[in-house]
Design a protein around this motif. Sequence first.
Motif, PDB file in Angstrom:
ATOM      1  N   LEU A   1      -4.492   5.930   3.671  1.00 14.03           N
ATOM      2  CA  LEU A   1      -4.346   4.605   3.065  1.00 14.03           C
ATOM      3  C   LEU A   1      -5.326   4.512   1.900  1.00 14.03           C
ATOM      4  O   LEU A   1      -6.526   4.310   2.093  1.00 14.03           O
ATOM      5  CB  LEU A   1      -4.639   3.546   4.135  1.00 14.03           C
ATOM      6  CG  LEU A   1      -4.422   2.090   3.820  1.00 14.03           C
ATOM      7  CD1 LEU A   1      -3.047   1.844   3.205  1.00 14.03           C
ATOM      8  CD2 LEU A   1      -4.561   1.274   5.083  1.00 14.03           C
ATOM      9  N   ARG A   2      -4.805   4.683   0.675  1.00  8.91           N
ATOM     10  CA  ARG A   2      -5.672   4.807  -0.498  1.00  8.91           C
ATOM     11  C   ARG A   2      -5.392   3.806  -1.612  1.00  8.91           C
ATOM     12  O   ARG A   2      -6.312   3.285  -2.217  1.00  8.91           O
ATOM     13  CB  ARG A   2      -5.507   6.207  -1.108  1.00  8.91           C
ATOM     14  CG  ARG A   2      -5.948   7.319  -0.228  1.00  8.91           C
ATOM     15  CD  ARG A   2      -5.829   8.645  -0.981  1.00  8.91           C
ATOM     16  NE  ARG A   2      -6.277   9.716  -0.145  1.00  8.91           N
ATOM     17  CZ  ARG A   2      -5.534  10.772   0.156  1.00  8.91           C
ATOM     18  NH1 ARG A   2      -4.341  10.913  -0.339  1.00  8.91           N
ATOM     19  NH2 ARG A   2      -6.022  11.707   0.940  1.00  8.91           N
TER      20      ARG A   2
ATOM     21  N   GLU B   1      -3.045   0.777  -3.945  1.00  8.15           N
ATOM     22  CA  GLU B   1      -2.203  -0.416  -3.983  1.00  8.15           C
ATOM     23  C   GLU B   1      -1.100  -0.188  -5.014  1.00  8.15           C
ATOM     24  O   GLU B   1      -1.361   0.336  -6.100  1.00  8.15           O
ATOM     25  CB  GLU B   1      -3.001  -1.656  -4.390  1.00  8.15           C
ATOM     26  CG  GLU B   1      -3.948  -2.145  -3.333  1.00  8.15           C
ATOM     27  CD  GLU B   1      -4.687  -3.411  -3.756  1.00  8.15           C
ATOM     28  OE1 GLU B   1      -5.197  -4.092  -2.852  1.00  8.15           O
ATOM     29  OE2 GLU B   1      -4.769  -3.710  -4.971  1.00  8.15           O
TER      30      GLU B   1
ATOM     31  N   MET C   1      -7.884   0.747  -2.040  1.00  5.90           N
ATOM     32  CA  MET C   1      -8.173   0.448  -0.640  1.00  5.90           C
ATOM     33  C   MET C   1      -9.636   0.724  -0.294  1.00  5.90           C
ATOM     34  O   MET C   1     -10.180   0.109   0.607  1.00  5.90           O
ATOM     35  CB  MET C   1      -7.226   1.213   0.288  1.00  5.90           C
ATOM     36  CG  MET C   1      -5.760   0.808   0.101  1.00  5.90           C
ATOM     37  SD  MET C   1      -5.477  -0.980   0.098  1.00  5.90           S
ATOM     38  CE  MET C   1      -5.981  -1.392   1.746  1.00  5.90           C
TER      39      MET C   1
ATOM     40  N   GLY D   1      -2.930   5.084   7.449  1.00  7.25           N
ATOM     41  CA  GLY D   1      -1.962   4.021   7.675  1.00  7.25           C
ATOM     42  C   GLY D   1      -0.709   4.523   8.370  1.00  7.25           C
ATOM     43  O   GLY D   1      -0.747   5.470   9.166  1.00  7.25           O
ATOM     44  N   ARG D   2       0.386   3.889   8.037  1.00 11.06           N
ATOM     45  CA  ARG D   2       1.670   4.217   8.656  1.00 11.06           C
ATOM     46  C   ARG D   2       2.057   5.671   8.387  1.00 11.06           C
ATOM     47  O   ARG D   2       1.746   6.209   7.334  1.00 11.06           O
ATOM     48  CB  ARG D   2       2.748   3.275   8.122  1.00 11.06           C
ATOM     49  CG  ARG D   2       2.533   1.834   8.540  1.00 11.06           C
ATOM     50  CD  ARG D   2       3.562   0.935   7.860  1.00 11.06           C
ATOM     51  NE  ARG D   2       3.415  -0.432   8.270  1.00 11.06           N
ATOM     52  CZ  ARG D   2       2.748  -1.355   7.572  1.00 11.06           C
ATOM     53  NH1 ARG D   2       2.178  -1.039   6.433  1.00 11.06           N
ATOM     54  NH2 ARG D   2       2.660  -2.591   8.015  1.00 11.06           N
TER      55      ARG D   2
ATOM     56  N   ASP E   1       1.107   3.717   1.879  1.00 11.89           N
ATOM     57  CA  ASP E   1       1.652   4.195   3.152  1.00 11.89           C
ATOM     58  C   ASP E   1       2.823   3.355   3.653  1.00 11.89           C
ATOM     59  O   ASP E   1       3.506   3.746   4.595  1.00 11.89           O
ATOM     60  CB  ASP E   1       0.561   4.166   4.229  1.00 11.89           C
ATOM     61  CG  ASP E   1       0.164   2.748   4.590  1.00 11.89           C
ATOM     62  OD1 ASP E   1      -0.039   1.922   3.663  1.00 11.89           O
ATOM     63  OD2 ASP E   1       0.058   2.444   5.786  1.00 11.89           O
ATOM     64  N   ASN E   2       3.086   2.221   3.028  1.00 11.14           N
ATOM     65  CA  ASN E   2       4.062   1.272   3.552  1.00 11.14           C
ATOM     66  C   ASN E   2       5.468   1.611   3.053  1.00 11.14           C
ATOM     67  O   ASN E   2       6.076   0.868   2.264  1.00 11.14           O
ATOM     68  CB  ASN E   2       3.656  -0.158   3.185  1.00 11.14           C
ATOM     69  CG  ASN E   2       4.319  -1.180   4.065  1.00 11.14           C
ATOM     70  OD1 ASN E   2       5.261  -0.879   4.782  1.00 11.14           O
ATOM     71  ND2 ASN E   2       3.834  -2.402   3.993  1.00 11.14           N
TER      72      ASN E   2
ATOM     73  N   THR F   1       0.834  -1.206   0.000  1.00  6.86           N
ATOM     74  CA  THR F   1       0.000   0.000   0.000  1.00  6.86           C
ATOM     75  C   THR F   1       0.868   1.255   0.000  1.00  6.86           C
ATOM     76  O   THR F   1       2.043   1.229   0.367  1.00  6.86           O
ATOM     77  CB  THR F   1      -0.943   0.008   1.213  1.00  6.86           C
ATOM     78  OG1 THR F   1      -0.172  -0.209   2.395  1.00  6.86           O
ATOM     79  CG2 THR F   1      -1.991  -1.086   1.072  1.00  6.86           C
TER      80      THR F   1
END
Length: 160
Positions: free
Chosen positions: A150-151, A153, A130, A144-145, A107-108, A105
């Motif tokens: 978090l949107r 992929e 997401m 997210g992180r 945010d990762n 994702t």
Amino acid sequence: MGDIRVREAGAADHDAIVQVLMASWGSTTVVVHGSVYDAAQLPALLAERDGRVVGLLTYTIADHDLEVVSLDAVVPRAGVGGALLSAAADLGRRVNARRLWLITTNDNLDALRFYQRRGMRIVAVAPGAMDAARKITPSIPLVGRFGIALRDELTLELQL
């Protein structure tokens, strides 16, 4: 600490696989690219150190591609993830897969750095994916992180 040993998981490893997935994700269900997987039922590679499970990689093989569905290091930044990803690439080559690929994702950031340092390239972005995943798994957070919404992929791949 001893060396990391990676091996293919067997039926006797099911409880350990569930334990790692639950500790990392709170579930064995993984939703990616519109697909829903029970990761505990997928083929898996286990990383062990001194006889203890320290990591897990679940995967599928289809259309001459090896998809990494989940990758979890119980002990972060200790070489576990790299050992698992390398073993997955070796497995892919043995079964004549043309690529190893996965979804993460937007945010990762730690994962994006990790995968790119190991030769993987971002090959696609699915904006808004997401939102669709939340329809299947409403517990997926909006943020997210690092406080990043978090949107999306991101698909990464390694040509084998």
